[in-house]
Design an enzyme around this catalytic site. Structure first.
Site, PDB file in Angstrom:
ATOM      1  N   ARG A   1      -6.037   2.181  -3.776  1.00 27.68           N
ATOM      2  CA  ARG A   1      -4.922   1.603  -2.915  1.00 27.68           C
ATOM      3  C   ARG A   1      -5.424  -0.096  -3.120  1.00 27.68           C
ATOM      4  NH1 ARG A   1      -8.677   3.309   1.239  1.00 27.68           N
ATOM      5  NH2 ARG A   1      -7.957   5.438   0.507  1.00 27.68           N
TER       6      ARG A   1
ATOM      7  N   ARG B   1       0.829  -1.216   0.062  1.00 30.10           N
ATOM      8  CA  ARG B   1      -0.017   0.133   0.119  1.00 30.10           C
ATOM      9  C   ARG B   1       0.754   1.189   0.059  1.00 30.10           C
ATOM     10  NH1 ARG B   1      -5.129   2.015   3.427  1.00 30.10           N
ATOM     11  NH2 ARG B   1      -5.232   4.136   2.566  1.00 30.10           N
TER      12      ARG B   1
ATOM     13  N   ASP C   1     -10.062  -1.238   7.713  1.00 30.43           N
ATOM     14  CA  ASP C   1     -10.529  -0.492   8.611  1.00 30.43           C
ATOM     15  C   ASP C   1     -11.070  -1.124   9.875  1.00 30.43           C
ATOM     16  OD1 ASP C   1      -9.481   1.935   7.299  1.00 30.43           O
ATOM     17  OD2 ASP C   1     -11.718   1.911   6.223  1.00 30.43           O
TER      18      ASP C   1
ATOM     19  N   ASP D   1      -6.807  -1.785   1.910  1.00 34.00           N
ATOM     20  CA  ASP D   1      -7.379  -0.852   3.118  1.00 34.00           C
ATOM     21  C   ASP D   1      -7.988  -1.824   4.068  1.00 34.00           C
ATOM     22  OD1 ASP D   1      -7.942   1.581   4.522  1.00 34.00           O
ATOM     23  OD2 ASP D   1      -9.961   1.657   3.551  1.00 34.00           O
TER      24      ASP D   1
HETATM   25  C1  X6L Z   1     -18.305  13.717   0.917  1.00 33.00           C
HETATM   26  C2  X6L Z   1     -17.070  13.961   1.101  1.00 33.00           C
HETATM   27  C3  X6L Z   1     -18.862  12.565   0.765  1.00 33.00           C
HETATM   28  C4  X6L Z   1     -16.262  12.722   1.246  1.00 33.00           C
HETATM   29  C5  X6L Z   1     -18.120  11.327   1.181  1.00 33.00           C
HETATM   30  C6  X6L Z   1     -16.648   8.907   1.423  1.00 33.00           C
HETATM   31  C7  X6L Z   1     -14.738  10.347   1.735  1.00 33.00           C
HETATM   32  C8  X6L Z   1     -15.926   7.894   1.671  1.00 33.00           C
HETATM   33  C9  X6L Z   1     -14.127   9.076   1.833  1.00 33.00           C
HETATM   34  C10 X6L Z   1     -16.603  11.507   1.251  1.00 33.00           C
HETATM   35  C11 X6L Z   1     -15.945  10.126   1.749  1.00 33.00           C
HETATM   36  C12 X6L Z   1     -14.489   7.798   1.863  1.00 33.00           C
HETATM   37  C13 X6L Z   1     -13.648   3.111  -0.373  1.00 33.00           C
HETATM   38  C14 X6L Z   1     -14.212   3.972  -1.413  1.00 33.00           C
HETATM   39  C15 X6L Z   1     -12.630   5.033  -0.292  1.00 33.00           C
HETATM   40  C16 X6L Z   1     -13.808   1.699  -0.398  1.00 33.00           C
HETATM   41  C17 X6L Z   1     -15.878   2.318  -1.969  1.00 33.00           C
HETATM   42  C18 X6L Z   1     -13.706   6.710   2.062  1.00 33.00           C
HETATM   43  C19 X6L Z   1     -12.164   6.663   1.883  1.00 33.00           C
HETATM   44  N1  X6L Z   1     -12.675   3.748   0.306  1.00 33.00           N
HETATM   45  N2  X6L Z   1     -15.094   3.690  -1.920  1.00 33.00           N
HETATM   46  N3  X6L Z   1     -13.602   5.239  -1.281  1.00 33.00           N
HETATM   47  N4  X6L Z   1     -15.094   1.333  -1.474  1.00 33.00           N
HETATM   48  N5  X6L Z   1     -16.573   1.767  -2.726  1.00 33.00           N
HETATM   49  O1  X6L Z   1     -13.324   1.097   0.262  1.00 33.00           O
HETATM   50  O2  X6L Z   1     -14.378   5.588   2.491  1.00 33.00           O
HETATM   51  S1  X6L Z   1     -11.944   6.542   0.205  1.00 33.00           S
HETATM   52 MG    MG Z   2     -11.239   2.870   4.306  1.00 35.32          MG
HETATM   53 MG    MG Z   3      -8.262   2.878   6.096  1.00 39.10          MG
END
Ligand code: X6L
Ligand code: MG
Ligand code: MG
Length: 156
Positions: free
Chosen positions: A97, A88, A102, A100
């Site tokens: 990535r 990563r 969590d 990940d």
């Molecule tokens: C506004 C701003 C709305 C930010 C939502 C949501 C940011 C989720 C980060 C957000 C916002 C994240 C994954 C992902 C990421 C994953 C899928 C995060 C961190 N990780 N999308 N996006 N699966 N489908 O594991 O969760 S980045």
């Molecule tokens: Mg995550």
């Molecule tokens: Mg994480």
């Protein structure tokens, strides 16, 4: 290493780079072979559209639950180590990535330290966490107050 008290843990796992399925299976195998982890259960794999930063490949997401005597900090060291073993790289915030991992729940504990916030602060908003989590969260699993996964399923 490892206290006496056994806790039920829920992890969210995601990958959207390289062999996504192999990366997730690698993480599951690493967790399974940890001597301080038992009764590991795996949810199904879900193909999901990226959330947060959308200009990146689709993810594979899942959850695992298990019992552990690891403390939250030891568990974070383990999951970060597995992410690093999977090469990563942290380049773009919320970007692509290989792996990940969590920590969503650690028993019914609420933890707020510089390294860790548990329950994960935004899990309720994310279908890619809730849907697989629902497969694993039995009625008798202790979770923090206000964190019953089953109550949030109707929103996704
Ligand atoms: C506004 C701003 C709305 C930010 C939502 C949501 C940011 C989720 C980060 C957000 C916002 C994240 C994954 C992902 C990421 C994953 C899928 C995060 C961190 N990780 N999308 N996006 N699966 N489908 O594991 O969760 S980045
Ligand atoms: Mg995550
Ligand atoms: Mg994480």
């Amino acid at each position: 290493m490892s206290g006496q008290d056994e806790k039920t843990v829920l992890l969210s796992i995601g990958s959207n780079m390289g062999d996504r399925k192999a990366n997730i299976e690698f993480a599951e195998k690493r967790l399974e072979e940890c001597p301080f982890i038992s009764s590991l259960r795996k949810a199904s794999l879900y193909e999901t559209e990226p959330v947060g930063y959308t200009d990146q490949p689709d993810f594979l997401n899942t959850c695992v639950s298990f019992m552990t005597t690891l403390t939250p900090d030891e568990l974070l060291d383990l999951t970060s180590g597995i992410e690093n073993e999977c090469h990563r790289k942290r380049i773009i915030r919320w970007g692509p990535r290989t792996l990940d991992i969590d920590i969503i729940f650690y028993g019914d504990q609420q933890i707020d330290t510089p390294r860790l916030t548990i329950p994960h602060p935004r899990w309720k908003e994310r279908a890619f966490v809730i849907v697989p989590a629902k497969e694993l969260m039995d009625l008798d699993v202790p979770v923090p107050e206000g964190s019953d996964v089953r109550l949030f399923l109707s929103r996704v």
